[in-house]
Design an enzyme around this catalytic site. Structure first.
Site, PDB file in Angstrom:
ATOM      1  N   HIS A  15       0.815  -1.123  -0.094  1.00  0.00           N
ATOM      2  CA  HIS A  15       0.013  -0.168   0.108  1.00  0.00           C
ATOM      3  C   HIS A  15       0.875   1.176  -0.040  1.00  0.00           C
ATOM      4  O   HIS A  15       1.539   1.617   0.797  1.00  0.00           O
ATOM      5  CB  HIS A  15      -0.855  -0.142   1.317  1.00  0.00           C
ATOM      6  N   ASP A  22      -1.777  -0.936  -3.803  1.00  0.00           N
ATOM      7  CA  ASP A  22      -2.205   0.364  -4.393  1.00  0.00           C
ATOM      8  C   ASP A  22      -1.311   1.752  -4.339  1.00  0.00           C
ATOM      9  O   ASP A  22      -0.259   1.377  -3.484  1.00  0.00           O
ATOM     10  CB  ASP A  22      -3.698   0.431  -3.821  1.00  0.00           C
TER      11      ASP A  22
HETATM   12  C1  XIL Z   1      -9.111  -3.422   4.390  1.00  0.00           C
HETATM   13  C2  XIL Z   1     -10.511  -3.567   3.523  1.00  0.00           C
HETATM   14  O1  XIL Z   1     -10.327  -3.252   2.164  1.00  0.00           O
HETATM   15  C3  XIL Z   1     -11.380  -2.628   3.728  1.00  0.00           C
HETATM   16  O2  XIL Z   1     -12.915  -2.682   3.226  1.00  0.00           O
HETATM   17  C4  XIL Z   1     -11.718  -2.880   5.374  1.00  0.00           C
HETATM   18  O3  XIL Z   1     -12.918  -2.214   5.804  1.00  0.00           O
HETATM   19  C5  XIL Z   1     -10.594  -2.919   6.136  1.00  0.00           C
HETATM   20  O4  XIL Z   1      -9.774  -3.912   5.535  1.00  0.00           O
HETATM   21  N1  XIL Z   1      -4.449  -4.743   5.109  1.00  0.00           N
HETATM   22  C6  XIL Z   1      -5.032  -5.830   4.836  1.00  0.00           C
HETATM   23  C7  XIL Z   1      -6.212  -5.872   4.230  1.00  0.00           C
HETATM   24  O5  XIL Z   1      -4.475  -6.943   4.764  1.00  0.00           O
HETATM   25  O6  XIL Z   1      -7.372  -6.787   4.690  1.00  0.00           O
HETATM   26  C8  XIL Z   1      -7.162  -4.345   4.406  1.00  0.00           C
HETATM   27  O7  XIL Z   1      -8.330  -4.499   3.884  1.00  0.00           O
HETATM   28  C9  XIL Z   1      -6.260  -3.191   4.077  1.00  0.00           C
HETATM   29  C10 XIL Z   1      -4.874  -3.308   5.057  1.00  0.00           C
END
Ligand code: XIL
Length: 365
Positions: free
Chosen positions: A251, A284
């Site tokens: 991310h 992302d």
């Molecule tokens: C996020 C989801 O995309 C959201 O919809 C939810 O509210 C929270 O979780 N790291 C992870 C994912 O491992 O499971 C997370 O996903 C984003 C960060």
């Protein structure tokens, strides 16, 4: 879905459109497929086609609300991605909402859909410090009781999809990487660090063929956290714990800057050289909603660098997954308001420079 052929200088989109329609025919089976593709227009290969040709799983996390509401979302998913990751519906609070009740409806639907469309499924996630139901967070458990709860959970969920889910994020975001090696969580506090060992052992027992991953964040470059992560997974291996690989969420942002291409490559390579499969698991690149064209190009470069680092590892890099695929639906706007433009397709499913960069890299050796 894609730009009209009349738009000047964007024939690329026109070609992609034919290909997407072809896939839609295969998936939905309800269109006049004979007339959908214009034979005079060369076919633009999709991410899925290019990735499958080089045996890389390119995947996307799926948001259930978008999946249910939007046929274009489902068709694009199938056309562009060979791997499906349930974004939320396999998390503890959704799949195991009360002590004696599992709710598999949404998870079953995504597994059915993936299988019907020849997509590989990566399960996410069995043990996390977030998305826990109130009966867990508000409960009072002894160590033995919580171990029992976790064993039941992992055995039931992995067992249900045995043979159908190829790989799992067994534990998610467990490394701290600052003072302490492990992130504080209910699991760590009540059970102790061995919850990680046990989770892998139970998952392996429930589906011996599934590939098992530890998934973590902010460990994409060589840094203190990825050092701690490497030490953790090497420790698991040395104790004979069945772990196959490591997921790097990715991310990423432009500010602060992401790891450089060299840094990403060096970091993924040291995990691969230590004998672990690696995957980019949740990529992302969030940029401001108001960002200009240069930010979109910078975003594209970040995507390209991550895919490049993966491809350079050959078969050791088992997947490249983005956390969603269209800016129309994403988790970023609620988590980081004002930074919604994080994914390869824009909110109208138009390819962004990021998408084009992934296509271009997949076409290179
Ligand atoms: C996020 C989801 O995309 C959201 O919809 C939810 O509210 C929270 O979780 N790291 C992870 C994912 O491992 O499971 C997370 O996903 C984003 C960060």
């Amino acid at each position: 879905m894609w730009a009209s052929r009349r738009r000047p200088g964007r024939t690329y989109h026109t070609r992609a459109r034919s290909s997407t329609l072809l896939h839609l025919c295969l998936v939905v089976g309800a269109l006049e497929c004979g007339s959908a593709a214009d034979p005079s227009v060369p076919q633009q290969a999709t991410l899925r086609q290019l990735a499958e040709a080089r045996h890389l799983l390119v995947g996307a996390a799926v948001a259930m609300n978008a999946y249910n509401a939007d046929t274009q979302y489902r068709a694009t998913l199938v056309a562009q991605y060979g791997c499906l990751v349930p974004g939320n519906v396999m998390k503890f609070d959704q799949i195991h909402p009360s002590p004696t009740q599992y709710d598999f409806a949404n998870a079953d639907e995504l597994v059915r859909f993936a299988q019907a469309n020849r997509m590989v499924i990566h399960g996410h996630t069995l043990v996390w410090y977030l998305s826990l139901p109130a009966w867990i967070t508000g409960g009072t458990f002894t160590k033995a009781q919580l171990l029992q709860v976790l064993e039941d959970h992992i055995t039931t969920v992995v067992g249900r999809y045995r043979g159908r889910i190829a790989s799992w994020d067994v534990v998610n975001e467990v490394v701290d990487g600052t003072a302490a090696p492990l992130r504080s969580s209910l699991w760590l506090q009540v059970i102790g660090p061995e919850y990680i060992d046990s989770a892998f052992v139970w998952a392996h027992r429930a589906d011996p063929a599934a590939k098992l991953y530890l998934n973590d964040t902010h460990a994409e470059g060589v840094n203190r956290k990825s050092d701690a992560l490497l030490a953790l997974v090497q420790g698991l291996r040395s104790r004979g714990i069945p772990i196959d690989g490591v997921g790097f969420e990715a991310h990423l942002t432009l500010t602060p800057p992401p790891p450089t291409a060299d840094d990403l490559r060096a970091n993924l390579a040291r995990f691969a050289n230590a004998g672990f499969d690696v995957r980019i698991s949740e990529m992302d690149v969030r940029i401001a909603d108001t960002a200009d064209a240069s930010a979109l190009l910078a975003e594209a470069t970040v995507y390209r660098n991550a895919l490049d680092a993966c491809l350079r590892l050959g078969s050791r890099c088992t997947g490249f997954t983005t956390w969603g695929f269209t800016d129309r639906y994403g988790w970023i706007p609620s988590a980081y308001p004002g930074f919604g433009r994080a994914l390869p397709l824009d909110e109208h499913y138009e390819p962004k420079p990021a998408y084009q960069a992934l296509i271009a890299r997949l076409q290179e050796p």
